[in-house]
Motif scaffolding. Structure first.
Motif, PDB file in Angstrom:
ATOM      1  N   LEU A  60     -10.113  29.954   4.595  1.00 59.21           N
ATOM      2  CA  LEU A  60      -8.852  30.469   5.132  1.00 59.21           C
ATOM      3  C   LEU A  60      -8.923  31.972   5.378  1.00 59.21           C
ATOM      4  O   LEU A  60      -8.410  32.480   6.388  1.00 59.21           O
ATOM      5  N   VAL A  61      -9.571  32.704   4.458  1.00 55.11           N
ATOM      6  CA  VAL A  61      -9.768  34.136   4.680  1.00 55.11           C
ATOM      7  C   VAL A  61     -10.608  34.360   5.931  1.00 55.11           C
ATOM      8  O   VAL A  61     -10.310  35.240   6.755  1.00 55.11           O
ATOM      9  N   GLY A  62     -11.660  33.556   6.117  1.00 51.39           N
ATOM     10  CA  GLY A  62     -12.485  33.681   7.304  1.00 51.39           C
ATOM     11  C   GLY A  62     -11.699  33.442   8.579  1.00 51.39           C
ATOM     12  O   GLY A  62     -11.828  34.187   9.562  1.00 51.39           O
ATOM     13  N   ASP A 102      -5.885  35.322  -3.699  1.00 50.65           N
ATOM     14  CA  ASP A 102      -5.312  36.671  -3.732  1.00 50.65           C
ATOM     15  C   ASP A 102      -5.524  37.400  -2.412  1.00 50.65           C
ATOM     16  O   ASP A 102      -4.758  38.319  -2.078  1.00 50.65           O
ATOM     17  N   GLN A 103      -6.565  37.053  -1.653  1.00 55.26           N
ATOM     18  CA  GLN A 103      -6.773  37.635  -0.336  1.00 55.26           C
ATOM     19  C   GLN A 103      -6.061  36.837   0.761  1.00 55.26           C
ATOM     20  O   GLN A 103      -5.677  37.394   1.785  1.00 55.26           O
ATOM     21  N   VAL A 104      -5.884  35.536   0.529  1.00 52.44           N
ATOM     22  CA  VAL A 104      -5.262  34.700   1.558  1.00 52.44           C
ATOM     23  C   VAL A 104      -3.797  35.070   1.753  1.00 52.44           C
ATOM     24  O   VAL A 104      -3.330  35.251   2.890  1.00 52.44           O
ATOM     25  N   ARG A 105      -3.046  35.188   0.670  1.00 48.69           N
ATOM     26  CA  ARG A 105      -1.593  35.324   0.765  1.00 48.69           C
ATOM     27  C   ARG A 105      -1.160  36.589   1.506  1.00 48.69           C
ATOM     28  O   ARG A 105      -0.343  36.509   2.434  1.00 48.69           O
ATOM     29  N   PRO A 106      -1.650  37.787   1.123  1.00 51.22           N
ATOM     30  CA  PRO A 106      -1.175  38.979   1.850  1.00 51.22           C
ATOM     31  C   PRO A 106      -1.613  39.001   3.308  1.00 51.22           C
ATOM     32  O   PRO A 106      -0.856  39.448   4.179  1.00 51.22           O
ATOM     33  N   LEU A 107      -2.823  38.524   3.602  1.00 50.67           N
ATOM     34  CA  LEU A 107      -3.284  38.524   4.989  1.00 50.67           C
ATOM     35  C   LEU A 107      -2.493  37.516   5.816  1.00 50.67           C
ATOM     36  O   LEU A 107      -2.170  37.780   6.991  1.00 50.67           O
ATOM     37  N   PHE A 108      -2.171  36.370   5.235  1.00 54.85           N
ATOM     38  CA  PHE A 108      -1.348  35.391   5.940  1.00 54.85           C
ATOM     39  C   PHE A 108       0.046  35.954   6.223  1.00 54.85           C
ATOM     40  O   PHE A 108       0.593  35.769   7.319  1.00 54.85           O
TER      41      PHE A 108
END
Length: 345
Positions: A77-79, A204-210
């Motif tokens: 998802l981060v990718g 932790d990286q997915v939520r703010p970027l989303f």
């Protein structure tokens, strides 16, 4: 066969549908989703694609469910989000500057975000969250500096690129200086971050970027008409009712935020923002900025590059930033030769 069709809705409303661009978006979505499933199944514990799909819908075994949902799904998802953010940010910069070289890689935004992260790592030994915030702040400050330095009764495309190249050189020197001041542990940590990687990424990286994409993507697409008008020139777009400077500033701030957010999540993944918009425009043959195709192309490029790196070199052996850097560097050389032959540089 025409590539565009006019669809009419009740009430006299009509809109133009670009059939080829829609087909390109659907094809790229299939590539991105297929690559995501294959990437989730790739690793030290391989999982067949069918089991990955069953696990994603809640029918997998407990061990597979942990590996898929807790370890590999966040990375994918981060990718996807990073690739989409870089693709959209690159398309905005190239459209605003009216220059195929107007991407965050060339303009120095990646280097600025890297400088912000290095300050946190080297001077404060900050946590992963603090490093991400430092990268976001560095990208925003660098973007503001580039805009102010390039401003002269407006922002001209080539002036923006030239100022960005100068800022990029300065920030590269600053990053080198910070590395020389770091101890061995912090220097090693900084070099790993500077490579650009999806390794170890979690929710932790997915939520703010989303959340960032959920706000900025509709905002950008809502101003796509004004951006398309601006490609005809400021005078023409102003005559058609576009508030040029307001739209340009709004879209540039959005592009800086998208690029800085992606860099904060995965490090400076090189050349996706440069290549994705150009490849999307060539595939769709669209005369406009091709925002949605660029966004989907960026996601597909990053996922396929990460899957290829794992298949060729093993899980977590080669960061995805190395793969995109090699491919993007070759594409940049080809683009420079093409532009020179066309007499544009």
């Amino acid at each position: 066969m025409k590539s565009q069709r006019v669809l009419r809705a009740p009430g006299g409303l009509s809109f133009r549908l670009d059939v080829r661009a829609l087909a390109v978006v659907v094809l790229l979505l299939l590539v991105a989703l297929t690559g995501s499933v294959l990437l989730i199944g790739t690793g030290d514990f391989p999982i067949p694609a069918g089991d990955v799909l069953r696990t994603l819908v809640g029918g997998g075994k407990p061990g597979q469910e942990f590996i898929v949902t807790e370890l590999r799904l966040p990375r994918v998802l981060v990718g996807l989000l990073v690739g989409a953010s870089l693709g959209l940010g690159g398309a905005l910069f190239q459209s605003v500057s009216r220059n195929p070289l107007g991407s965050p890689d060339v303009l120095g935004l990646n280097q600025g975000a890297t400088a912000g992260a290095l300050v946190v790592i080297v001077l404060f030994s900050g946590s992963a969250t603090q490093v991400a915030l430092g990268a976001l702040a560095g990208g925003l400050v660098t973007g503001a500096a580039i805009h102010l330095l390039a401003w002269r009764q407006g922002v001209h495309g080539y002036r923006l690129v030239l100022v960005g190249i100068g800022v990029s050189a300065i920030m590269t020197a600053v990053n080198g200086f910070l590395l020389t001041k770091a101890d061995m542990v912090d220097a090693a940590r900084a070099v790993v971050w500077m490579t650009g990687s999806l390794n170890g990424r979690d929710w932790d990286q997915v939520r703010p970027l989303f959340a960032l994409c959920a706000v900025l993507v509709p905002l950008v697409l809502g101003n796509a008409r004004g951006l398309r008008m601006m490609e005809m020139g400021d005078d023409v777009s102003s005559a058609l009712g576009v508030r040029v400077e307001r739209v340009r500033l709004l879209l540039m701030v959005s592009a800086v935020l998208l690029t800085a957010g992606a860099t904060a999540a995965a490090g400076p993944v090189g050349f996706v923002a440069l290549t994705a918009p150009q490849l999307a425009r060539r595939l769709s043959r669209s005369p406009g900025p091709s925002l949605v195709p660029s966004m989907v192309m960026g996601a597909a490029l990053l996922i396929v590059a990460d899957w290829a790196s794992q298949r060729l070199f093993g899980a977590d052996q080669l960061p995805v930033g190395v793969v995109t850097g090699v491919l993007g560097g070759a594409y940049l050389l080809w683009l420079l030769v093409t532009e020179r032959r066309a007499g544009r540089i």
